[in-house]
Write a protein that holds these residues in place. Structure first.
Motif, PDB file in Angstrom:
ATOM      1  N   TYR A   1       0.822  -1.211   0.000  1.00 58.20           N
ATOM      2  CA  TYR A   1       0.000   0.000   0.000  1.00 58.20           C
ATOM      3  C   TYR A   1       0.865   1.274   0.000  1.00 58.20           C
ATOM      4  N   ARG A   2       1.918   1.232   0.747  1.00 57.92           N
ATOM      5  CA  ARG A   2       2.735   2.455   0.834  1.00 57.92           C
ATOM      6  C   ARG A   2       3.322   2.822  -0.531  1.00 57.92           C
TER       7      ARG A   2
ATOM      8  N   GLU B   1       2.173   6.381  -2.195  1.00 58.77           N
ATOM      9  CA  GLU B   1       3.215   7.384  -2.420  1.00 58.77           C
ATOM     10  C   GLU B   1       3.374   7.681  -3.906  1.00 58.77           C
TER      11      GLU B   1
ATOM     12  N   THR C   1      -9.140   8.906   4.069  1.00 59.30           N
ATOM     13  CA  THR C   1      -9.795   7.639   4.415  1.00 59.30           C
ATOM     14  C   THR C   1     -10.876   7.868   5.450  1.00 59.30           C
TER      15      THR C   1
ATOM     16  N   ALA D   1      -5.419   1.366  11.815  1.00 60.47           N
ATOM     17  CA  ALA D   1      -3.996   1.666  11.635  1.00 60.47           C
ATOM     18  C   ALA D   1      -3.657   1.831  10.156  1.00 60.47           C
ATOM     19  N   LEU D   2      -4.127   0.905   9.309  1.00 64.35           N
ATOM     20  CA  LEU D   2      -3.800   0.991   7.889  1.00 64.35           C
ATOM     21  C   LEU D   2      -4.458   2.205   7.246  1.00 64.35           C
TER      22      LEU D   2
ATOM     23  N   ALA E   1      -5.183   5.004   8.651  1.00 57.05           N
ATOM     24  CA  ALA E   1      -4.438   6.198   9.071  1.00 57.05           C
ATOM     25  C   ALA E   1      -3.141   6.323   8.290  1.00 57.05           C
ATOM     26  N   ASP E   2      -2.443   5.207   8.059  1.00 59.96           N
ATOM     27  CA  ASP E   2      -1.197   5.255   7.286  1.00 59.96           C
ATOM     28  C   ASP E   2      -1.449   5.679   5.843  1.00 59.96           C
ATOM     29  N   ILE E   3      -2.521   5.135   5.234  1.00 61.09           N
ATOM     30  CA  ILE E   3      -2.829   5.496   3.851  1.00 61.09           C
ATOM     31  C   ILE E   3      -3.083   6.997   3.741  1.00 61.09           C
TER      32      ILE E   3
ATOM     33  N   ARG F   1      -1.930   9.312   5.736  1.00 61.05           N
ATOM     34  CA  ARG F   1      -0.669  10.017   5.973  1.00 61.05           C
ATOM     35  C   ARG F   1       0.229   9.966   4.743  1.00 61.05           C
ATOM     36  N   TRP F   2       0.338   8.773   4.131  1.00 63.52           N
ATOM     37  CA  TRP F   2       1.160   8.653   2.923  1.00 63.52           C
ATOM     38  C   TRP F   2       0.586   9.477   1.775  1.00 63.52           C
TER      39      TRP F   2
ATOM     40  N   ALA G   1      -7.549  11.334   7.891  1.00 67.04           N
ATOM     41  CA  ALA G   1      -8.117  10.046   8.297  1.00 67.04           C
ATOM     42  C   ALA G   1      -9.257  10.291   9.269  1.00 67.04           C
TER      43      ALA G   1
END
Length: 855
Positions: A509-510, A514, A525, A535-536, A538-540, A542-543, A548
């Motif tokens: 995903y990262r 990106e 998201t 968690a995922l 939030a990361d998506i 952020r990237w 989120a």
């Protein structure tokens, strides 16, 4: 003749020494060893503990702040301590410190209320307390009396802690090093039953301004009273207060009705209570002319909010935008432009307002629907002095928006229906020229709405309605599909919103997100429910440089999608409820209850300059209210009008008129600041009066014949001192305490240039500060005691005790003992005592072996 063998001579045989000889040897060695030991002990300073009465230095505060009854009790204790201590010194102190013989002599010491040119010998002036000098002399007396520290040193201090000269804190480290412990006994201050402190009002006040006067009132009981404010013998405010015991901080709303030199006083009256009356020290100030404000708005009239300024004492004028002229601006201190269209104001008027601000005028610019667009202020003369710039785009931002919607089995039911309705609402928010697409996904992606213009609303909405939930969740293919479609179009903003309530399979995903970000595609998201992969998601976000969201109620998804869409399709005009928040503190907002302010119903999107102060903002950090110092003037800019619908909710807000009033006063103050400032600071033995003088452009003024006068409340002149120039535009003079104190009353300090009064300030000399209300300063007194190892408020028995003990030096007797022992050793050695007897036997031996012994 008979033959005898030849005689052989042998040396005499000495028999052993006797007892007396051995005793003499021991005496020689003992005397010598004892003498050496005594000398060694004397050299290292040997001491022995002893119990001795301490050596006392008794220091008594006789200044004007001390209650007479407390002073009499102190003198009784002085007498008792003097009788029980080995030796004591008695000191009395006020403005200086003097030694006295005993308590009877202290009672006879002349005490002056005010200094005189000719004073009796040994007289003390009670208008000042110098604790530092008192303790310094007490320590010196102890050292003079007992330089070898044969007895414990103890200073006993009676005081109320009112320190108006010196600084005892500077002396405490040395007293501690010298071992002079200070026992402190607090004395009650001489207190009035009711006392008012000095008035405090803002500088640069103008006639008619709504001000807040602050004053401290001290009382020894709880009571109700009235506080009256008087300016130049005219009552300007009256307020009733319920006060508590001790110090009460009072705030009194007031308006000074006239301009010029004004002397203000406050009086408190209990209305028949035994406390009686109290009057504050006079406050002298120069009050400016009333601020003149010009309200510029479209007919028929400015808003009721702005018109309410007249009820606050402002001098207001009104003008239509097309009638604004340079002549009209020259007669006012500040201008308000309330949602005035640029084409109605005209280029010439815009330049006039710009020059007005640069020359020191104040401006409050209120933005509204009429202030933006191609024909707006952007790039014009007036925008040069505004703290925020306009966005001139009339068309909404070019946007390509895609939604990746989870249609897995877990979304079945209300979640699915609410998500579909949210997607439909987003379509309704978009312009026809915006692009919209939707990818539904379970295990596989489905291009439900191919990325297309939003004008095809009916087909788009129909396609969204047909989405059904099924199968498992997999984010990756759906994001990849969105990426492929957005990469094929040109748009200023490309944005993806991913909505899911479950967990997905692992993937890269990262790397994918990106890559989307590098292609100028942002990703936000929305997680729905507790099972969402928080968690995922939030990361998506952020990237992908997005936001989120995690919600437990699916009904909130629609508002989130609308907010996200509006943030990407932002218009110059935002017509929705907008709560405000404080972005930074500003004196112009002092006293305003922003928490009670209703939300705006709309605002204009503006861009703040880099060097301005943004004071109010929206919750998403968009500037609403900003201030800018430009040229000699100051501009405030508000991103909403005050006469239209954007602030209709503010019409019932009590602080609304006050906010506008304070913004205008702050804007106008920069160009009309008081060119003269008089400050007074405390110095050793007096005060330093400092006068700063500048012209209207702020340049320092030189070579002025300035002086400063001290006057009593009845305008009687006390002293006049010339002000000497010490720096560009700065003049100073020293005012000696002895020339200022007259029976402890407060004074007014007046600065004059060429015989004209330019500034006044209240002055409380030390004699008046000696009579300040309140209890003893126990904090200072405890600090003195604990820093020196003393006690706070001890009894006489505790003072005479010396828990740490005293030690006597042994070197004098040890030195005498060593000398005595040495002399005894010499005596024994010279006289041979005790006498020694020696027995010697001589023996003659003959050749035949016979012998003859002779003793």
């Amino acid at each position: 003749m008979s033959w005898r063998p030849a005689r052989l001579a042998r040396p005499p045989v000495a028999h052993g020494l006797g007892r007396s000889a051995r005793l003499a040897g021991w005496l020689h060695a003992g005397f010598l060893a004892a003498a050496v030991a005594a000398l060694l002990l004397a050299w290292i300073g040997a001491t022995v503990p002893v119990r001795r009465a301490p050596l006392l230095a008794l220091a008594v505060d006789v200044s004007a702040s001390v209650e007479p009854a407390g002073l009499e009790q102190a003198l009784e204790r002085v007498t008792a301590l003097s009788q029980r201590s080995a030796r004591s010194s008695l000191l009395a102190f006020a403005d200086r410190t003097t030694t006295v013989r005993d308590s009877s002599a202290l009672r006879e010491t002349p005490l002056l209320v005010a200094p005189r040119n000719e004073t009796p010998p040994g007289a003390l002036w009670r208008g000042r307390s110098d604790l530092q000098a008192a303790l310094d002399l007490a320590a010196a007396e102890l050292h003079r009396t007992d330089p070898q520290r044969l007895r414990p040193w103890r200073v006993v201090l009676w005081s109320d802690g009112v320190e108006t000269a010196g600084s005892v804190d500077r002396l405490l480290p040395r007293l501690s090093r010298e071992g002079a412990s200070v026992d402190v006994i607090p004395l009650e201050t001489h207190r009035a039953a009711l006392e008012l402190g000095p008035l405090r009002l803002p500088r640069n006040a103008r006639a008619g301004d709504p001000l807040q006067a602050e004053i401290a009132l001290w009382s020894d009981r709880a009571v109700e009273l009235e506080v009256v404010l008087v300016a130049n013998e005219t009552e300007i405010a009256r307020q009733r207060h319920a006060i508590d015991v001790g110090v009460n901080e009072l705030v009194i709303p007031v308006r000074i009705p006239f301009a010029g030199a004004v002397t203000l006083r406050a009086a408190a009256d209990t209305g028949g209570e035994t406390l009686g009356q109290a009057v504050s020290p006079p406050l002298g100030m120069v009050v400016g002319e009333p601020l003149r404000v010009l309200l510029v708005a479209e007919p028929p009239a400015p808003s009721r909010l702005l018109a309410s300024l007249e009820t606050l004492g402002w001098t207001t004028g009104r003008a239509a935008p097309d009638t604004l002229s340079v002549a009209a601006l020259s007669r006012v201190d500040a201008v308000v432009l309330d949602d005035v269209a640029a084409d109605r104001l005209g280029p010439q008027a815009q330049r006039a307002v710009r020059d007005f601000v640069l020359d020191g005028g104040g401006l409050l610019f209120l933005a509204g629907p009429s202030t933006f667009g191609e024909e707006g202020y952007s790039g014009g003369d007036l925008e040069q002095v505004l703290p925020m710039r306009f966005n001139v785009e009339e068309e909404r931002t070019d946007v390509a928006l895609m939604i990746a919607l989870d249609k897995s089995y877990s979304m079945k039911g209300d979640k699915m229906e609410l998500a579909k309705e949210a997607a439909k609402a987003v379509v309704g928010e978009l312009d026809d020229e915006h692009r919209f697409g939707l990818v539904a996904f379970d295990w596989n992606p489905y291009r439900v709405v191919q990325l297309q213009l939003a004008r095809n609303r009916e087909q788009i909405l129909d396609d969204i309605r047909r989405i059904e939930a099924s199968a498992q969740t997999n984010f990756y293919p759906a994001l990849e599909s969105c990426f492929q479609q957005l990469a094929e179009v040109e748009a200023k903003v490309k944005h993806v919103i991913l909505i899911s309530d479950g967990r997905t399979y692992p993937d890269e995903y990262r790397r994918l997100v990106e890559a989307m970000r590098d292609a100028k595609i942002t990703v936000s998201t929305v997680g729905v429910g507790a099972e969402a992969d928080e968690a995922l998601l939030a990361d998506i976000a952020r990237w992908g440089d997005g936001a989120a969201y995690l919600v437990s109620d699916a009904s909130r998804v629609q508002q989130i999608l609308l907010d996200e869409t509006r943030s990407k399709t932002e218009d110059t005009l935002v017509e929705q409820s907008t709560p405000i928040r404080l972005a930074m503190q500003a004196s112009a907002l002092e006293g305003i209850e922003l928490a009670s302010a209703p939300p705006l119903l709309g605002h204009v999107t503006l861009e703040a300059r880099e060097d301005v102060e943004v004071v109010l903002a929206t919750e998403d950090e968009k500037p609403l209210l900003a201030r800018w110092n430009v040229g000699l003037g100051r501009t405030w800019m508000f991103a909403a009008d005050l006469g239209g619908t954007y602030t209709s909710s503010w019409r019932s807000w009590p602080d609304g008129p006050r906010l506008v009033s304070q913004l205008l006063r702050d804007a106008a103050a920069r160009g009309v600041e008081e060119p003269v400032a008089l400050d007074v600071t405390r110095a050793s033995g007096g005060f330093v009066a400092s006068l700063s003088v500048s012209d209207r452009e702020g340049a320092p003024s030189h070579g002025l014949g300035a002086s400063v006068e001290a006057l009593r409340a009845d305008d009687t002149l006390v002293t006049t001192v010339r002000l000497d120039q010490v720096a560009p535009g700065r003049y100073e003079a020293f005012l000696d305490d002895d020339e200022l104190v007259h029976e402890g009353e407060d004074l007014v300090l007046r600065a004059r240039i060429g015989g004209v009064t330019v500034a006044t300030r209240p002055l409380r000399p030390p004699g008046a500060r000696e009579l300040r209300p309140g209890p003893p300063d126990t904090a200072l007194l405890e600090r003195i005691a604990y820093a020196t190892g003393g006690r706070f408020d001890p009894t006489n028995t505790e003072i005479l005790e010396h828990s740490e003990g005293s030690r006597a030096s042994l070197w004098p007797p040890l030195a005498v003992l060593a000398l005595t022992l040495y002399l005894l050793e010499v005596l024994v050695r010279r006289t041979g005592w005790p006498r020694q007897e020696r027995s010697v036997t001589s023996r003659e031996t003959y050749s035949d072996g016979s012998a003859n012994a002779t003793t």
